[in-house]
Design a protein around this motif. Structure first.
Motif, PDB file in Angstrom:
ATOM      1  N   LEU A  62     -16.559  12.491  17.721  1.00 24.17           N
ATOM      2  CA  LEU A  62     -17.673  12.951  16.901  1.00 24.17           C
ATOM      3  C   LEU A  62     -17.073  13.844  15.825  1.00 24.17           C
ATOM      4  N   VAL A  63     -17.362  13.540  14.563  1.00 26.70           N
ATOM      5  CA  VAL A  63     -16.858  14.346  13.445  1.00 26.70           C
ATOM      6  C   VAL A  63     -18.047  14.831  12.641  1.00 26.70           C
ATOM      7  N   GLU A  64     -18.214  16.142  12.617  1.00 28.30           N
ATOM      8  CA  GLU A  64     -19.290  16.725  11.827  1.00 28.30           C
ATOM      9  C   GLU A  64     -18.672  17.454  10.642  1.00 28.30           C
ATOM     10  N   TYR A  65     -19.193  17.170   9.453  1.00 26.60           N
ATOM     11  CA  TYR A  65     -18.680  17.771   8.226  1.00 26.60           C
ATOM     12  C   TYR A  65     -19.559  18.938   7.811  1.00 26.60           C
ATOM     13  N   LEU A  66     -18.925  19.937   7.205  1.00 27.14           N
ATOM     14  CA  LEU A  66     -19.624  21.058   6.594  1.00 27.14           C
ATOM     15  C   LEU A  66     -19.027  21.234   5.213  1.00 27.14           C
ATOM     16  N   MET A  67     -19.829  20.959   4.182  1.00 26.17           N
ATOM     17  CA  MET A  67     -19.351  21.053   2.801  1.00 26.17           C
ATOM     18  C   MET A  67     -19.641  22.425   2.232  1.00 26.17           C
ATOM     19  N   GLY A  68     -18.595  23.053   1.687  1.00 27.16           N
ATOM     20  CA  GLY A  68     -18.756  24.289   0.963  1.00 27.16           C
ATOM     21  C   GLY A  68     -18.354  24.060  -0.484  1.00 27.16           C
ATOM     22  N   VAL A  71      -8.860   6.648  19.255  1.00 26.67           N
ATOM     23  CA  VAL A  71     -10.298   6.544  19.007  1.00 26.67           C
ATOM     24  C   VAL A  71     -10.655   5.153  18.503  1.00 26.67           C
ATOM     25  N   ASN A  72     -11.692   4.582  19.122  1.00 28.70           N
ATOM     26  CA  ASN A  72     -12.245   3.299  18.685  1.00 28.70           C
ATOM     27  C   ASN A  72     -13.573   3.503  17.960  1.00 28.70           C
ATOM     28  N   ASP A  73     -14.375   4.442  18.469  1.00 28.60           N
ATOM     29  CA  ASP A  73     -15.720   4.671  17.954  1.00 28.60           C
ATOM     30  C   ASP A  73     -15.769   6.019  17.244  1.00 28.60           C
ATOM     31  N   LEU A  74     -16.203   5.994  16.011  1.00 28.45           N
ATOM     32  CA  LEU A  74     -16.293   7.189  15.184  1.00 28.45           C
ATOM     33  C   LEU A  74     -17.770   7.486  14.951  1.00 28.45           C
ATOM     34  N   ILE A  75     -18.201   8.645  15.424  1.00 27.02           N
ATOM     35  CA  ILE A  75     -19.589   9.066  15.264  1.00 27.02           C
ATOM     36  C   ILE A  75     -19.588  10.181  14.230  1.00 27.02           C
ATOM     37  N   LEU A  76     -20.227   9.950  13.101  1.00 21.74           N
ATOM     38  CA  LEU A  76     -20.159  10.874  11.967  1.00 21.74           C
ATOM     39  C   LEU A  76     -21.465  11.619  11.770  1.00 21.74           C
ATOM     40  N   VAL A  77     -21.327  12.915  11.464  1.00 15.59           N
ATOM     41  CA  VAL A  77     -22.459  13.749  11.086  1.00 15.59           C
ATOM     42  C   VAL A  77     -22.131  14.262   9.687  1.00 15.59           C
ATOM     43  N   PRO A  78     -22.548  13.525   8.651  1.00 13.68           N
ATOM     44  CA  PRO A  78     -22.203  13.919   7.282  1.00 13.68           C
ATOM     45  C   PRO A  78     -23.020  15.120   6.808  1.00 13.68           C
TER      46      PRO A  78
END
Length: 198
Positions: free
Chosen positions: A52-58, A148-155
């Protein structure tokens, strides 16, 4: 909370200290352990490794919160990362500096979307690879290490408008759309706005 820590204007509070505070806060949150338990359950059920990859843009930095069944880390982009050569030869490996410029990233996203609509493969290749280099490539060493095979993104921010499946994992000169190295060829990609919805 995370936002208040990152927005602290105390000159004695360096970015590194802020990231350690965020890391401690998130590790103490039951939600991190809930998410890791959810990923472990999913891995055991599917025999596939998920991240799970969650991004935080500043304005000046992009953060990626990287979570697998066994690992949790906060990664700041830009940064300098050691890229191991595909042959495993240490002498051929290199350090790479990833830059983050919010305006450039937003422009690349706009160009990528426009090039898809107008079927302009040259513009698409440049922008899709530039977005990949900013948002995914710095994570590749962890994704590869964790198989990792499955990438779960929180843009976050303008990354909400990115079709990550269509990002290009290399800057090739291939002009035929069907032969381009799309990210979907490496990972099954899903999106969520909350890990509990996975």
């Amino acid at each position: 909370n995370v936002q208040s820590i990152l927005q602290t204007n105390n000159p004695k509070s360096s970015l590194i200290n802020k990231l350690f505070q965020v890391d401690r806060l998130l590790r103490s949150e039951p939600s991190v352990y809930d998410a890791q338990a959810m990923l472990k359950e999913q891995f055991n059920r599917n025999k596939r490794q998920a991240a799970l990859v969650e991004y935080l843009m500043g304005d000046s930095s992009l953060y990626a919160f990287y979570l697998t069944k066994d690992d949790f880390r906060v990664i700041q982009l830009p940064g300098t990362y050691f890229l191991e050569h595909e042959s495993g030869d240490v002498e051929k490996s290199q350090q790479v500096r990833y830059e983050y410029n919010r305006e450039k990233l937003n422009e690349d996203i706009r160009k990528m979307r426009a090039s898809i609509l107008k079927l302009k493969s040259d513009d698409f290749q440049k922008s899709a690879y530039a977005i990949y280099k900013t948002s995914i490539q710095p994570l590749e060493r962890f994704l590869d290490r964790d198989q990792v095979n499955d990438l779960i993104l929180v843009p976050d921010g303008s990354l909400l408008y990115v079709p990550f499946e269509a990002l290009l994992s290399s800057g090739t000169g291939i002009s035929e759309w069907k032969h381009m190295p799309y990210l979907i060829q490496k990972y099954n990609i899903r999106y969520t706005y909350n890990y509990k919805l996975v």
